[in-house]
Scaffold this motif. Structure first.
Motif, PDB file in Angstrom:
ATOM      1  N   ILE A  41       7.926  -2.265   1.948  1.00 61.51           N
ATOM      2  CA  ILE A  41       7.776  -1.726   3.304  1.00 61.51           C
ATOM      3  C   ILE A  41       7.540  -0.219   3.264  1.00 61.51           C
ATOM      4  O   ILE A  41       6.684   0.312   3.985  1.00 61.51           O
ATOM      5  N   LEU A  42       8.267   0.484   2.398  1.00 63.26           N
ATOM      6  CA  LEU A  42       8.129   1.937   2.312  1.00 63.26           C
ATOM      7  C   LEU A  42       6.736   2.349   1.833  1.00 63.26           C
ATOM      8  O   LEU A  42       6.147   3.310   2.347  1.00 63.26           O
ATOM      9  N   PHE A  43       6.208   1.637   0.848  1.00 62.61           N
ATOM     10  CA  PHE A  43       4.933   2.028   0.236  1.00 62.61           C
ATOM     11  C   PHE A  43       3.744   1.249   0.797  1.00 62.61           C
ATOM     12  O   PHE A  43       2.648   1.343   0.238  1.00 62.61           O
ATOM     13  N   ALA A  44       3.957   0.520   1.877  1.00 61.84           N
ATOM     14  CA  ALA A  44       2.844  -0.214   2.490  1.00 61.84           C
ATOM     15  C   ALA A  44       1.716   0.720   2.941  1.00 61.84           C
ATOM     16  O   ALA A  44       0.532   0.399   2.731  1.00 61.84           O
ATOM     17  N   PRO A  45       2.008   1.897   3.549  1.00 60.67           N
ATOM     18  CA  PRO A  45       0.905   2.803   3.906  1.00 60.67           C
ATOM     19  C   PRO A  45       0.120   3.281   2.687  1.00 60.67           C
ATOM     20  O   PRO A  45      -1.113   3.414   2.752  1.00 60.67           O
ATOM     21  N   VAL A  46       0.812   3.536   1.562  1.00 61.36           N
ATOM     22  CA  VAL A  46       0.130   3.942   0.334  1.00 61.36           C
ATOM     23  C   VAL A  46      -0.758   2.814  -0.166  1.00 61.36           C
ATOM     24  O   VAL A  46      -1.922   3.037  -0.584  1.00 61.36           O
ATOM     25  N   TYR A  47      -0.258   1.583  -0.123  1.00 65.66           N
ATOM     26  CA  TYR A  47      -1.055   0.430  -0.562  1.00 65.66           C
ATOM     27  C   TYR A  47      -2.307   0.269   0.295  1.00 65.66           C
ATOM     28  O   TYR A  47      -3.403   0.031  -0.239  1.00 65.66           O
ATOM     29  N   ARG A  48      -2.156   0.414   1.610  1.00 64.99           N
ATOM     30  CA  ARG A  48      -3.322   0.262   2.494  1.00 64.99           C
ATOM     31  C   ARG A  48      -4.357   1.353   2.229  1.00 64.99           C
ATOM     32  O   ARG A  48      -5.563   1.094   2.276  1.00 64.99           O
ATOM     33  N   LYS A  53      -9.577   2.677  -0.708  1.00 65.91           N
ATOM     34  CA  LYS A  53     -10.238   3.416  -1.784  1.00 65.91           C
ATOM     35  C   LYS A  53     -10.817   2.484  -2.852  1.00 65.91           C
ATOM     36  O   LYS A  53     -11.818   2.824  -3.497  1.00 65.91           O
ATOM     37  N   THR A  54     -10.181   1.332  -3.064  1.00 66.30           N
ATOM     38  CA  THR A  54     -10.663   0.384  -4.074  1.00 66.30           C
ATOM     39  C   THR A  54     -11.607  -0.662  -3.466  1.00 66.30           C
ATOM     40  O   THR A  54     -11.905  -1.671  -4.110  1.00 66.30           O
ATOM     41  N   ARG A  55     -12.034  -0.431  -2.210  1.00 60.64           N
ATOM     42  CA  ARG A  55     -12.994  -1.296  -1.528  1.00 60.64           C
ATOM     43  C   ARG A  55     -12.506  -2.746  -1.420  1.00 60.64           C
ATOM     44  O   ARG A  55     -13.223  -3.701  -1.696  1.00 60.64           O
ATOM     45  N   SER A  62      -2.619  -3.074  -5.441  1.00 65.47           N
ATOM     46  CA  SER A  62      -1.208  -3.398  -5.635  1.00 65.47           C
ATOM     47  C   SER A  62      -0.706  -2.874  -6.973  1.00 65.47           C
ATOM     48  O   SER A  62       0.398  -2.314  -7.068  1.00 65.47           O
ATOM     49  N   LEU A  63      -1.509  -3.022  -8.024  1.00 66.71           N
ATOM     50  CA  LEU A  63      -1.125  -2.540  -9.350  1.00 66.71           C
ATOM     51  C   LEU A  63      -1.000  -1.022  -9.376  1.00 66.71           C
ATOM     52  O   LEU A  63      -0.042  -0.470  -9.947  1.00 66.71           O
ATOM     53  N   LEU A  64      -1.937  -0.322  -8.737  1.00 66.08           N
ATOM     54  CA  LEU A  64      -1.875   1.141  -8.685  1.00 66.08           C
ATOM     55  C   LEU A  64      -0.647   1.611  -7.907  1.00 66.08           C
ATOM     56  O   LEU A  64       0.011   2.589  -8.286  1.00 66.08           O
ATOM     57  N   THR A  65      -0.320   0.916  -6.808  1.00 64.47           N
ATOM     58  CA  THR A  65       0.881   1.261  -6.037  1.00 64.47           C
ATOM     59  C   THR A  65       2.132   1.049  -6.871  1.00 64.47           C
ATOM     60  O   THR A  65       3.065   1.864  -6.848  1.00 64.47           O
ATOM     61  N   LEU A  66       2.156  -0.043  -7.633  1.00 66.13           N
ATOM     62  CA  LEU A  66       3.306  -0.333  -8.487  1.00 66.13           C
ATOM     63  C   LEU A  66       3.470   0.740  -9.559  1.00 66.13           C
ATOM     64  O   LEU A  66       4.589   1.200  -9.830  1.00 66.13           O
ATOM     65  N   LEU A  67       2.380   1.162 -10.168  1.00 64.78           N
ATOM     66  CA  LEU A  67       2.442   2.229 -11.169  1.00 64.78           C
ATOM     67  C   LEU A  67       2.929   3.532 -10.549  1.00 64.78           C
ATOM     68  O   LEU A  67       3.704   4.281 -11.165  1.00 64.78           O
ATOM     69  N   LEU A  68       2.505   3.813  -9.330  1.00 66.59           N
ATOM     70  CA  LEU A  68       2.954   5.013  -8.629  1.00 66.59           C
ATOM     71  C   LEU A  68       4.461   4.967  -8.383  1.00 66.59           C
ATOM     72  O   LEU A  68       5.166   5.971  -8.560  1.00 66.59           O
ATOM     73  N   ILE A  69       4.967   3.789  -8.002  1.00 69.21           N
ATOM     74  CA  ILE A  69       6.411   3.639  -7.778  1.00 69.21           C
ATOM     75  C   ILE A  69       7.180   3.863  -9.071  1.00 69.21           C
ATOM     76  O   ILE A  69       8.235   4.517  -9.082  1.00 69.21           O
ATOM     77  N   VAL A  70       6.660   3.349 -10.170  1.00 65.46           N
ATOM     78  CA  VAL A  70       7.316   3.533 -11.466  1.00 65.46           C
ATOM     79  C   VAL A  70       7.363   5.020 -11.821  1.00 65.46           C
ATOM     80  O   VAL A  70       8.395   5.531 -12.289  1.00 65.46           O
ATOM     81  N   VAL A  71       6.259   5.740 -11.573  1.00 64.02           N
ATOM     82  CA  VAL A  71       6.174   7.147 -11.961  1.00 64.02           C
ATOM     83  C   VAL A  71       7.057   8.030 -11.095  1.00 64.02           C
ATOM     84  O   VAL A  71       7.745   8.931 -11.603  1.00 64.02           O
ATOM     85  N   ILE A  72       7.061   7.804  -9.789  1.00 62.94           N
ATOM     86  CA  ILE A  72       7.775   8.721  -8.892  1.00 62.94           C
ATOM     87  C   ILE A  72       9.179   8.257  -8.531  1.00 62.94           C
ATOM     88  O   ILE A  72       9.954   9.036  -7.961  1.00 62.94           O
ATOM     89  N   VAL A  73       9.543   7.010  -8.852  1.00 59.50           N
ATOM     90  CA  VAL A  73      10.886   6.514  -8.521  1.00 59.50           C
ATOM     91  C   VAL A  73      11.651   6.103  -9.776  1.00 59.50           C
ATOM     92  O   VAL A  73      12.734   6.635 -10.052  1.00 59.50           O
TER      93      VAL A  73
END
Length: 353
Positions: A41-48, A53-55, A62-73
């Protein structure tokens, strides 16, 4: 109201049994599932945004969002945890070597306490260092027994933690990719009118975002300010106390003060008047101001709940559900208010008819 047929009753009974059974199966990893939903829910805007951007490639976004969560959280929390363990070990070593002594601290505190507080301590047989050491020894024995049991099972707990983390990340990928479809199916399964469902689901997501975002920002701010003050005053292991203040700041109004206030009292009792007075002033007017100003703005404003409801629901939620309760409590409170608002508005509409 139509009477249910035998087939419908049997089906509803079967539906209830398999639902309870499925919940029972998922119960051991309820925390991982809960935080997977919260992060989705928190990262839904980032995913959208990444989806655009990925057309439209949902899997890649989803994979890029997951990697971002791993890096920043995940990674920052892991690094802080390692540093925290090191500083905690250094504090234990200072106590063991005698650099920090309980007796010196106790005697200086007792010397400046008012008589009424000394009388209160005498009721609990805590007015002398010997009695205090007996109480501490008794408590230390109990704690050591618990720690020994935990230490034996440390491998099992590590395995369970890593398993929960993997489950959360795995689930998070699919919640990101298929979140809109899952949300639509859940909304369709809830036997309420579309207007009611829309309002309740909107409140649910809004409160989760506001509560997690607001409380975490307040915790980071209070922990960082408290740790900076402790570092400036040369208090041992400032990172340890900063993390502890950040954690306790999840308790509104009094959280971080449970750490900095005793340290300020210690400074005053040991004759470091300027350090004690400065820390007390900094704690009240800076650290406390963060809680009193930011929390209502970030949490109460978005959730549209009064400050006292946010406070009571947060404390009550943490008392019942532990750390997860700082999210669960306000969510339940918001759904309670929204449900009763819908009930009252529907009753007034029917009364007018």
């Amino acid at each position: 109201m139509p009477t249910l047929t035998l087939h419908q009753k049997v089906f509803l009974l079967l539906l209830s049994i398999v639902t309870i059974g499925f919940g029972w199966i998922l119960a051991p990893y309820a925390g991982a599932i809960f935080w997977g939903v919260v992060l989705a829910i928190l990262f839904a805007p980032v995913y959208r945004w990444l989806l655009r951007k990925t057309r439209g490639r949902a899997g890649l976004a989803s994979l890029l969002t997951l990697l971002l969560i791993v890096v920043i959280v995940i990674l920052p929390l892991s690094l802080i945890s390692v540093s925290l363990v090191n500083q905690a070990a250094s504090v234990v070593e200072m106590v063991r070597s005698g650099e920090i002594t309980v007796g010196m601290f106790f005697n200086k505190i007792m010397a400046v306490l008012p008589q009424w507080s000394i009388n209160l301590l005498e009721r609990f047989h805590l007015s002398s260092l010997a009695s205090l050491q007996d109480k501490l020894a008794e408590g230390a024995t109990q704690v050591s027994q618990v720690v020994a049991v935990k230490a034996i099972n440390v491998g099992l707990y590590t395995f369970e933690f890593l398993t929960s983390l993997c489950i959360m990340l795995y689930l998070l990928f699919f919640l990101m990719r298929d979140g809109s479809t899952l949300s639509a199916r859940i909304k369709g399964a809830v036997p309420l009118s579309r207007k009611y469902k829309q309002r309740l689901f909107t409140n649910f997501t809004t409160v989760i975002r506001a509560t997690v975002k607001g409380n975490i920002l307040v915790a980071i701010a209070q922990g960082a300010l408290g740790g900076l003050a402790f570092w400036f005053l040369d208090v041992p292991a400032p990172l340890l106390w900063a993390v502890l203040m950040a954690f306790l700041s999840l308790l509104p109004a009094v959280g971080a003060a449970l750490v900095w206030a005793p340290v300020a009292v210690y400074f005053l009792a040991t004759g470091a008047i300027w350090q004690g007075a400065g820390l007390a002033a900094f704690g009240v007017f800076v650290i406390g101001l963060v809680d009193n100003v930011l929390r209502p703005i970030l949490v109460g404003k978005d959730t549209k709940m009064p400050d006292y409801v946010v406070l009571l629901s947060t404390v009550g939620g943490m008392a019942l559900f532990g750390l997860n309760g700082f999210v669960i409590g306000p969510v339940v409170a918001a759904l309670f208010i929204a449900s009763w608002d819908l009930f009252v508005s529907a009753s007034e509409f029917q009364a007018e008819d």
